[in-house]
Write an enzyme that holds these catalytic residues in place. Structure first.
Site, PDB file in Angstrom:
ATOM      1  N   PHE A  37       1.008  -1.216   0.079  1.00  0.00           N
ATOM      2  CA  PHE A  37       0.024  -0.006  -0.080  1.00  0.00           C
ATOM      3  C   PHE A  37       0.882   1.089  -0.116  1.00  0.00           C
ATOM      4  O   PHE A  37       1.697   1.222   0.956  1.00  0.00           O
ATOM      5  CB  PHE A  37      -0.862  -0.115   1.250  1.00  0.00           C
ATOM      6  CG  PHE A  37      -2.106  -0.922   1.261  1.00  0.00           C
ATOM      7  CD1 PHE A  37      -2.315  -1.838   0.090  1.00  0.00           C
ATOM      8  CD2 PHE A  37      -2.989  -1.152   2.303  1.00  0.00           C
ATOM      9  CE1 PHE A  37      -3.194  -2.757   0.306  1.00  0.00           C
ATOM     10  CE2 PHE A  37      -3.898  -1.829   2.168  1.00  0.00           C
ATOM     11  CZ  PHE A  37      -4.149  -2.830   1.117  1.00  0.00           C
ATOM     12  N   GLU A  38       0.937   2.095  -0.814  1.00  0.00           N
ATOM     13  CA  GLU A  38       1.557   3.197  -1.198  1.00  0.00           C
ATOM     14  C   GLU A  38       0.701   4.348  -1.435  1.00  0.00           C
ATOM     15  O   GLU A  38      -0.240   4.397  -1.508  1.00  0.00           O
ATOM     16  CB  GLU A  38       2.518   3.045  -2.440  1.00  0.00           C
ATOM     17  CG  GLU A  38       3.296   2.029  -2.582  1.00  0.00           C
ATOM     18  CD  GLU A  38       4.512   1.924  -3.425  1.00  0.00           C
ATOM     19  OE1 GLU A  38       4.852   3.048  -4.060  1.00  0.00           O
ATOM     20  OE2 GLU A  38       4.721   0.962  -3.893  1.00  0.00           O
ATOM     21  N   TYR A  39       1.393   5.599  -0.828  1.00  0.00           N
ATOM     22  CA  TYR A  39       0.783   6.828  -0.727  1.00  0.00           C
ATOM     23  C   TYR A  39      -0.631   6.720   0.164  1.00  0.00           C
ATOM     24  O   TYR A  39      -1.629   7.366   0.048  1.00  0.00           O
ATOM     25  CB  TYR A  39       0.346   7.400  -2.278  1.00  0.00           C
ATOM     26  CG  TYR A  39       1.528   7.653  -2.970  1.00  0.00           C
ATOM     27  CD1 TYR A  39       2.585   8.731  -2.698  1.00  0.00           C
ATOM     28  CD2 TYR A  39       1.876   6.816  -3.931  1.00  0.00           C
ATOM     29  CE1 TYR A  39       3.842   9.076  -3.517  1.00  0.00           C
ATOM     30  CE2 TYR A  39       3.167   6.969  -4.591  1.00  0.00           C
ATOM     31  CZ  TYR A  39       4.030   8.100  -4.439  1.00  0.00           C
ATOM     32  OH  TYR A  39       5.172   8.302  -5.251  1.00  0.00           O
TER      33      TYR A  39
END
Length: 470
Positions: free
Chosen positions: A259-261
């Site tokens: 999971f990014e940003y």
């Protein structure tokens, strides 16, 4: 195996003579398109005669074993080969034993010290009844010294037949294979992939497949989708149920969450989600891992970093992948993709809050070609290490090496008079990265991404490590 940097005026014949090896072995292991075209600063992997062998057309594991006086099983065991029929032209094999002729005054103790093995290993391999009675001129077998055992993860975006063939050829170098990607939907369902071909290849190569779950939507990471899931415990349970069904039906052995940003406000929600995932997956024998942005301190600002809680991930999951690449990103200024000076800053922080045996250091398998002078809004072109060398050769420019970043680079001017700057990886830069894995005593490394030809990497990896498989 040794690494040679081509100097002015050198030919492949002269280099082969220097190392006492066969030209064809050098050509095959480096996958050189034209043995007569070398460029100053280019690196070459040089297999060591009698200790390493590069598969040639017509070889099979039995013929190679016969050639070196070992059994097929010994050769397979030394090289993580699960299926003896799965060998490929250009692959380098480690020979489990190599010959040594006893010189005047030598003892088994001196020989063992020289090669980094024990007297007992030499005695057992050669059935020596009395270690003090060895004869000058006698040839004995020396076992290949043990190499550090690490884990290797490889992400791949090629999940069909092309990807299957790549995993069959390279899978003995991997602990885990991570097809990219399954994505979450706002209702807790997850997207579908048609990755059966690469999953079939993991079974043939004893590689453990990891299901990659992301908030990647329509070509980018979506902060809002992550927030919807991370702020609703009921949706999280739906996600986990769907994951379990998918992992059981397709034969995955673990989950990798990327999971990014994620919004900073969802930092604790993300941690809570991970705890729920682990509570349900671990009792069924699945591993859980995460991919983390490359932070150099706990309070590092920025949407990419703030919700990634290094201490919490280190405590909750089985291991983490540190995404220690993309300093030289496509939309930024020319720079090394993974400058070792910057990678070390991330590791210096990470090892203070995450157990070292839970850290996989991210390693890129690609390079980039920028137009210079660089202008805001322009994007670099991704190139393979092979393509980078071909560019330097085509335009007749020498390859340089930055000792601070431990990365090769060069500049050239194309047919339109446009100047370019290229940063990429070679055998030297990969050796520096593997030395860093050893120095920091990490669990291992993780590649982004397969599908980009980089033949030099695999013999360098094999020369440094034994890769753990399941």
């Amino acid at each position: 195996m040794q690494i040679h940097v081509v100097a002015r005026g050198e030919s492949l014949w002269r280099i082969a003579q220097r190392y006492g090896t066969d030209i064809n072995q050098i050509v095959l292991v480096n996958q050189l398109a034209n043995a007569n075209l070398l460029v100053i600063g280019q690196t070459l992997v040089i297999p060591e005669p009698n200790r390493e062998y590069v598969i040639q057309a017509g070889d099979n594991l039995w013929s190679v074993a016969q050639r070196f006086g070992v059994t097929v099983q010994e050769l397979a065991d030394a090289n993580n080969i699960n299926n003896p029929s799965l060998i490929y032209v250009g692959e380098m094999l480690i020979i489990p034993y190599f010959p040594h002729t006893i010189q005047p005054g030598e003892t088994l103790w001196l020989i063992a010290q020289r090669y980094g093995v024990t007297i007992n290993q030499i005695v057992q391999v050669n059935n020596i009844a009395n270690p003090s009675l060895i004869n000058q001129g006698q040839t004995i077998r020396i076992p290949t010294p043990d190499r550090p055992v690490i884990e290797i993860n490889a992400y791949t975006t090629r999940v069909r037949e092309e990807g299957r063939q790549e995993v069959l050829a390279l899978g003995r170098n991997f602990t885990y294979l991570s097809p990219f990607t399954y994505s979450i939907n706002a209702d807790g369902t997850i997207t579908e992939m048609r990755e059966a071909p690469v999953l079939e290849a993991t079974q043939a190569t004893n590689t453990a497949p990891l299901l990659v779950l992301t908030n990647f939507v329509e070509g980018g990471f979506d902060s809002d989708i992550a927030a919807i899931i991370l702020r609703d415990a009921n949706l999280q349970e739906i996600v986990i149920t769907n994951l379990l069904e998918k992992m059981r039906s397709k034969g995955y052995t673990g989950l990798n969450i990327d999971f990014e940003y994620v919004y900073p406000a969802d930092r604790e929600n993300y941690n809570s989600f991970l705890r729920r995932v682990v509570a349900r997956l671990r009792p069924e024998g699945f591993t859980v891992s995460t991919a983390l942005a490359p932070k150099i301190r706990g309070d590092q600002p920025g949407l990419l970093y703030e919700a990634h809680d290094y201490p919490a991930h280190g405590e909750i999951v089985d291991f983490v992948v540190l995404m220690t690449y993309e300093w030289g990103w496509a939309g930024g200024r020319p720079w090394a993709i993974a400058p070792i000076s910057e990678v070390r800053k991330v590791l210096d922080y990470a090892v203070t809050v995450i157990p070292r045996n839970k850290i996989l250091m991210g390693i890129p398998l690609y390079g980039r070609d920028w137009r210079i002078p660089w202008e805001e809004g322009t994007r670099a072109r991704t190139v393979s290490p092979q393509e980078a060398v071909q560019l330097a050769t085509s335009y007749g420019v020498a390859i340089e090496y930055d000792d601070t970043y431990q990365s090769p680079f060069f500049r050239y001017v194309d047919e339109t008079s446009q100047e370019h700057e290229v940063w990429f990886e070679d055998a030297r830069s990969m050796r520096a990265k593997y030395d860093t894995v050893i120095e920091y005593r990490l669990r291992g490394a993780s590649y982004w991404v397969l599908g980009i030809p980089f033949p030099q990497n695999w013999p360098v990896l094999q020369n440094n490590f034994t890769v753990r498989q399941f």
